[in-house]
Design an enzyme around this catalytic site. Structure first.
Site, PDB file in Angstrom:
ATOM      1  N   GLU A 178       9.923  15.840  16.108  1.00 47.13           N
ATOM      2  CA  GLU A 178      10.624  16.010  15.094  1.00 47.13           C
ATOM      3  C   GLU A 178       9.941  16.806  13.815  1.00 47.13           C
ATOM      4  O   GLU A 178       9.083  17.018  13.389  1.00 47.13           O
ATOM      5  CB  GLU A 178       9.684  14.808  13.604  1.00 47.13           C
ATOM      6  CG  GLU A 178      11.041  13.943  13.008  1.00 47.13           C
ATOM      7  CD  GLU A 178      10.693  12.591  12.356  1.00 47.13           C
ATOM      8  OE1 GLU A 178       9.213  12.344  12.158  1.00 47.13           O
ATOM      9  OE2 GLU A 178      11.749  12.412  11.563  1.00 47.13           O
ATOM     10  N   LYS A 187       0.871  -1.266   0.200  1.00 43.81           N
ATOM     11  CA  LYS A 187       0.314  -0.394  -0.086  1.00 43.81           C
ATOM     12  C   LYS A 187       1.064   0.927  -0.229  1.00 43.81           C
ATOM     13  O   LYS A 187       1.547   2.087   1.263  1.00 43.81           O
ATOM     14  CB  LYS A 187      -0.974  -0.155   1.432  1.00 43.81           C
ATOM     15  CG  LYS A 187      -2.133   1.057   1.551  1.00 43.81           C
ATOM     16  CD  LYS A 187      -1.744   2.123   2.483  1.00 43.81           C
ATOM     17  CE  LYS A 187      -2.705   2.996   2.777  1.00 43.81           C
ATOM     18  NZ  LYS A 187      -1.628   3.898   1.694  1.00 43.81           N
ATOM     19  N   CYS A 204      13.438  10.945   7.193  1.00 44.66           N
ATOM     20  CA  CYS A 204      13.798  10.554   8.903  1.00 44.66           C
ATOM     21  C   CYS A 204      14.755  10.550   9.620  1.00 44.66           C
ATOM     22  O   CYS A 204      14.937  10.127  10.591  1.00 44.66           O
ATOM     23  CB  CYS A 204      12.602   9.114   8.841  1.00 44.66           C
ATOM     24  SG  CYS A 204      13.867   7.758   8.562  1.00 44.66           S
ATOM     25  N   GLU A 209      10.201   0.592  10.426  1.00 46.11           N
ATOM     26  CA  GLU A 209      10.578   2.155   9.991  1.00 46.11           C
ATOM     27  C   GLU A 209      10.374   3.129   9.996  1.00 46.11           C
ATOM     28  O   GLU A 209       9.557   3.905   9.655  1.00 46.11           O
ATOM     29  CB  GLU A 209      11.947   1.728   8.296  1.00 46.11           C
ATOM     30  CG  GLU A 209      12.273   1.245   8.516  1.00 46.11           C
ATOM     31  CD  GLU A 209      13.538   1.066   8.902  1.00 46.11           C
ATOM     32  OE1 GLU A 209      14.343  -0.041   9.229  1.00 46.11           O
ATOM     33  OE2 GLU A 209      14.225   1.891   9.512  1.00 46.11           O
TER      34      GLU A 209
HETATM   35  N1  LIG Z   1      12.001   6.000   9.363  1.00 46.69           N
HETATM   36  C1  LIG Z   1      11.479   5.983   7.708  1.00 46.69           C
HETATM   37  O1  LIG Z   1      12.637   5.993   7.144  1.00 46.69           O
HETATM   38  C2  LIG Z   1      10.851   6.874   8.037  1.00 46.69           C
HETATM   39  C3  LIG Z   1       9.393   7.542   8.684  1.00 46.69           C
HETATM   40  N2  LIG Z   1       8.937   8.527   8.503  1.00 46.69           N
HETATM   41  C4  LIG Z   1       8.119   8.917   9.817  1.00 46.69           C
HETATM   42  O2  LIG Z   1       7.061   8.894   9.104  1.00 46.69           O
HETATM   43  C5  LIG Z   1       6.098  10.946   9.932  1.00 46.69           C
HETATM   44  C6  LIG Z   1       6.069  11.156   8.662  1.00 46.69           C
HETATM   45  O3  LIG Z   1       5.623  10.244   7.141  1.00 46.69           O
HETATM   46  P1  LIG Z   1       4.108   9.625   7.354  1.00 46.69           P
HETATM   47  O4  LIG Z   1       3.791   9.253   5.293  1.00 46.69           O
HETATM   48  O5  LIG Z   1       2.958  11.288   7.254  1.00 46.69           O
HETATM   49  O6  LIG Z   1       3.415   8.950   7.869  1.00 46.69           O
HETATM   50  P2  LIG Z   1       2.290   8.083   7.741  1.00 46.69           P
HETATM   51  O7  LIG Z   1       2.466   7.107   8.931  1.00 46.69           O
HETATM   52  O8  LIG Z   1       0.785   9.003   8.313  1.00 46.69           O
HETATM   53  O9  LIG Z   1       2.415   7.125   6.197  1.00 46.69           O
HETATM   54  C7  LIG Z   1       2.965   6.194   5.771  1.00 46.69           C
HETATM   55  C8  LIG Z   1       1.971   5.514   5.323  1.00 46.69           C
HETATM   56  O10 LIG Z   1       1.262   4.145   6.404  1.00 46.69           O
HETATM   57  C9  LIG Z   1      -0.705   5.114   6.495  1.00 46.69           C
HETATM   58  N3  LIG Z   1      -0.981   4.978   7.298  1.00 46.69           N
HETATM   59  C10 LIG Z   1      -1.876   6.344   7.810  1.00 46.69           C
HETATM   60  N4  LIG Z   1      -2.178   6.200   9.143  1.00 46.69           N
HETATM   61  C11 LIG Z   1      -2.423   4.608   8.719  1.00 46.69           C
HETATM   62  C12 LIG Z   1      -3.541   3.917   9.529  1.00 46.69           C
HETATM   63  N5  LIG Z   1      -3.889   4.309  10.435  1.00 46.69           N
HETATM   64  N6  LIG Z   1      -2.998   2.366   9.501  1.00 46.69           N
HETATM   65  C13 LIG Z   1      -1.987   1.703   8.328  1.00 46.69           C
HETATM   66  N7  LIG Z   1      -1.609   2.378   7.408  1.00 46.69           N
HETATM   67  C14 LIG Z   1      -1.357   4.586   7.803  1.00 46.69           C
HETATM   68  C15 LIG Z   1      -0.247   6.451   4.736  1.00 46.69           C
HETATM   69  O11 LIG Z   1      -1.513   5.888   4.110  1.00 46.69           O
HETATM   70  P3  LIG Z   1      -1.820   7.394   4.017  1.00 46.69           P
HETATM   71  O12 LIG Z   1      -0.753   7.965   3.217  1.00 46.69           O
HETATM   72  O13 LIG Z   1      -3.561   6.656   2.786  1.00 46.69           O
HETATM   73  O14 LIG Z   1      -2.609   8.018   4.970  1.00 46.69           O
HETATM   74  C16 LIG Z   1       0.906   6.163   4.556  1.00 46.69           C
HETATM   75  O15 LIG Z   1       1.305   5.139   3.612  1.00 46.69           O
HETATM   76  C17 LIG Z   1       7.213  10.991  10.459  1.00 46.69           C
HETATM   77  O16 LIG Z   1       7.156  10.968  11.498  1.00 46.69           O
HETATM   78  C18 LIG Z   1       8.845  10.430   9.434  1.00 46.69           C
HETATM   79  O17 LIG Z   1      10.070  10.716  10.683  1.00 46.69           O
HETATM   80  C19 LIG Z   1       8.390   8.656   7.051  1.00 46.69           C
HETATM   81  C20 LIG Z   1       8.933   8.514   6.233  1.00 46.69           C
HETATM   82  C21 LIG Z   1      10.007   7.099   6.906  1.00 46.69           C
HETATM   83  O1  LIG Z   2      12.253   7.468   4.895  1.00 49.03           O
HETATM   84  C1  LIG Z   2      13.105   8.041   4.850  1.00 49.03           C
HETATM   85  O2  LIG Z   2      13.916   8.911   5.499  1.00 49.03           O
HETATM   86  C2  LIG Z   2      14.264   7.465   4.679  1.00 49.03           C
HETATM   87  O3  LIG Z   2      14.344   6.107   4.940  1.00 49.03           O
HETATM   88  C3  LIG Z   2      15.739   8.044   4.611  1.00 49.03           C
HETATM   89  S1  LIG Z   2      16.686   7.641   3.641  1.00 49.03           S
HETATM   90  O4  LIG Z   2      16.687   6.045   3.410  1.00 49.03           O
HETATM   91  O5  LIG Z   2      16.512   8.184   1.708  1.00 49.03           O
HETATM   92  O6  LIG Z   2      18.251   7.538   4.113  1.00 49.03           O
END
Ligand SMILES: NC(=O)C1=CN([C@@H]2O[C@H](COP(=O)(O)OP(=O)(O)OC[C@H]3O[C@@H](n4cnc5c(N)ncnc54)[C@H](OP(=O)(O)O)[C@@H]3O)[C@@H](O)[C@H]2O)C=CC1
Ligand SMILES: O=C(O)[C@H](O)CS(=O)(=O)O
Length: 489
Positions: free
Chosen positions: A388, A181, A290, A256
């Site tokens: 963050e 998804k 992130c 992650e």
């Molecule tokens: N560790 C890492 O590599 C990463 C961490 N992050 C963290 O995530 C946050 C921002 O990213 P963001 O994408 O907004 O995070 P979200 O957790 O809101 O969204 C991530 C994914 O989860 C889905 N999602 C949202 N709500 C639910 C739910 N209740 N159950 C299951 N899936 C759900 C979203 O779908 P939809 O889009 O349809 O809402 C999207 O596909 C920040 O805190 C960031 O640090 C983000 C990216 C990478």
């Molecule tokens: O979702 C993210 O922020 C990524 O994991 C960062 S990276 O892998 O491109 O550093």
């Protein structure tokens, strides 16, 4: 350059069992361009029923796929890798149009995303087992590795291609099948990958993409005893909920999640190198990663010199604008909520005594564009110290001693990435070992690559992606105990 929508890889459909499908309900998701708010396209908004069908397709495809030889799986992943590079510019344009990142950076992500395909194509052929000396002459002990089975994956908007390939390439290399998804804000990068999967010869049902209702789709994944592994990249709150629901059927899980990266500059650091690393680790994807630095912790004796150099570099090197415009390296933020969060963090900090050195407001371009911002005299009481920001805000905090720096750096629920600059060998080892993070950049601000184990500790998640460790997440270890019987006649 042709319009993004004219590309053969621009697929406004879900991809299930090798078929391009709409939602049962006919519902659609409006996907907009963050640079101008215009609707780029509409993607079907699938729900639980379609997800169950995708899981059934992945289950049906599993025996055939896991029984491919490792070499056959590797060859298909390598073909997918080659196709991604061949179509790099098209894939990058789709990404910039739906996510906003500058097109050069998007192309860089495509190369990064493709590198997971190549890495796990190579790893696929090195899934080794063991033989272990038995305690008696009758028995033989053998350890084998087998694919966990059907995988459910949920991915974020900030790296719409590489967060998918970082999971799918490892899963398919191990012999698993997958239902993904993608984020609703960036689904076209996901279906473009599906179009290339088809061309690469990924069999139907092995790789499925279900854009749509996040909660319903996630529920279908965690309610299913067929799904043996859930992997998620995104916020800590969603990750925590998935982990709880995965307990129903004891599904393996990889998470992650969020971060709060410290970037420490000690008095013995090369300040020019530290500023270069600061720009790289803070402003990639306009600060929406992130692993972006969230807190600059700088030793007092060099804090003025560092802050002045960083301000000068931000002023001269960062250009805000539409990601398709030449020379732009800071695109728009993903949505209005992102703009509001950065604005809130800046106001909170300045209300509590931080000094604004650069930026501090939305960009003159309006919309979701935000001026790269630098604040000094930050303190632990400010929101930017514990939350963050996920945007182009650099906050500088002072410290006096190494011990204080460690205390400040570790004072967070998160533990994903961390960075520090020092030329003192003893300090490098002391600090690297004391930092409570899954990843530590030492005299560098860029740490992400397919050959290294990416992941965090504490509220930043579980498991590792990339590297040889990333494959283990999709394998089960099986122990065979063979009794040879006696050799008397
Ligand atoms: N560790 C890492 O590599 C990463 C961490 N992050 C963290 O995530 C946050 C921002 O990213 P963001 O994408 O907004 O995070 P979200 O957790 O809101 O969204 C991530 C994914 O989860 C889905 N999602 C949202 N709500 C639910 C739910 N209740 N159950 C299951 N899936 C759900 C979203 O779908 P939809 O889009 O349809 O809402 C999207 O596909 C920040 O805190 C960031 O640090 C983000 C990216 C990478
Ligand atoms: O979702 C993210 O922020 C990524 O994991 C960062 S990276 O892998 O491109 O550093």
């Amino acid at each position: 350059m042709q319009s993004v929508k004219e590309s053969a890889l621009f697929r406004p459909f879900a991809y299930i069992d090798g078929n391009w499908v709409a939602a049962d309900s006919g519902e659609q998701i409006d996907v907009d361009n963050p640079a101008n708010g215009e609707i780029l396209g509409r993607m079907p908004r699938l729900g639980g029923a379609e997800t169950e069908r995708a899981i059934e397709a992945a289950e049906a495809a599993l025996p055939g796929w896991r029984n491919h030889t490792a070499l056959e799986r590797a060859d298909i992943l390598m073909k997918w890798y080659e196709l991604m590079l061949e179509h790099k510019d098209e894939l990058a344009a789709i990404m910039t149009a739906e996510q906003g990142k500058p097109v050069k950076e998007a192309a860089g992500e495509i190369v990064y995303a493709a590198s997971f395909m190549r890495w796990f194509a190579e790893e696929a052929r090195r899934i080794y087992g063991d033989t272990i000396p038995a305690a008696n002459t009758r028995q033989r002990i053998v350890v084998t590795k087998q694919p966990v089975g059907v995988v459910g994956a949920i991915t974020p908007w900030n790296f719409p291609s590489s967060m998918i390939t970082r999971k799918a390439a490892a899963a398919l290399a191990a012999g698993c099948t997958i239902v993904i998804k993608p984020a609703s804000q960036t689904p076209f990068s996901a279906t473009a990958l599906a179009a290339l999967a088809e061309q690469a010869g990924v069999p139907r049902g092995v790789f499925n993409v279900v854009p749509g209702k996040a909660s319903e789709i996630a529920k279908a994944m965690t309610d299913s005893s067929v799904v043996r592994k859930v992997t998620f990249t995104g916020s800590t709150e969603v990750g925590s909920s998935l982990m709880a629901n995965a307990a129903q059927h004891i599904q393996k899980i990889s998470l992650e999640l969020g971060g709060n990266a410290p970037f420490l500059v000690f008095e013995d650091a090369d300040l020019d190198a530290a500023v270069e690393g600061a720009i790289a680790s803070k402003f990639r994807n306009a600060g929406q990663t992130c692993v972006c630095t969230n807190r600059f912790l700088v030793q007092s004796s060099v804090i003025n010199a560092f802050s002045e150099k960083l301000a000068a570099a931000m002023n001269s090197e960062l250009k805000v604008g539409d990601g398709f415009e030449d020379g732009v390296n800071i695109g728009p933020l993903i949505d209005g909520d992102a703009v509001a969060k950065v604005t809130d963090h800046i106001k909170d900090a300045t209300d509590k005594g931080a000094q604004l050195l650069l930026g501090g407001h939305e960009h003159s371009l309006g919309g979701r564009f935000f001026s790269p911002t630098l604040i000094s005299h930050a303190t632990p009481e400010m929101k930017v110290a514990s939350e963050e920001t996920f945007g182009p805000l650099a906050a500088v905090f002072p410290f006096e001693t190494e011990e204080e720096a460690m205390r400040l750096a570790n004072d967070t629920q998160f533990g994903l990435a961390s960075y520090f600059y020092s030329k003192d060998l003893g300090r490098v080892w002391r600090v690297a070992e004391a930092l409570e993070y899954g990843m530590v950049g030492i005299n560098t601000g860029l740490i992400s690559n397919a050959s290294a184990p990416f992941g965090g500790v504490k509220a930043s998640g579980l498991g590792r992606e990339g590297s040889k460790y990333g494959l283990d997440e999709y394998l089960e270890t099986k122990y065979l105990c063979i009794d040879l019987g006696t050799n008397e006649g």
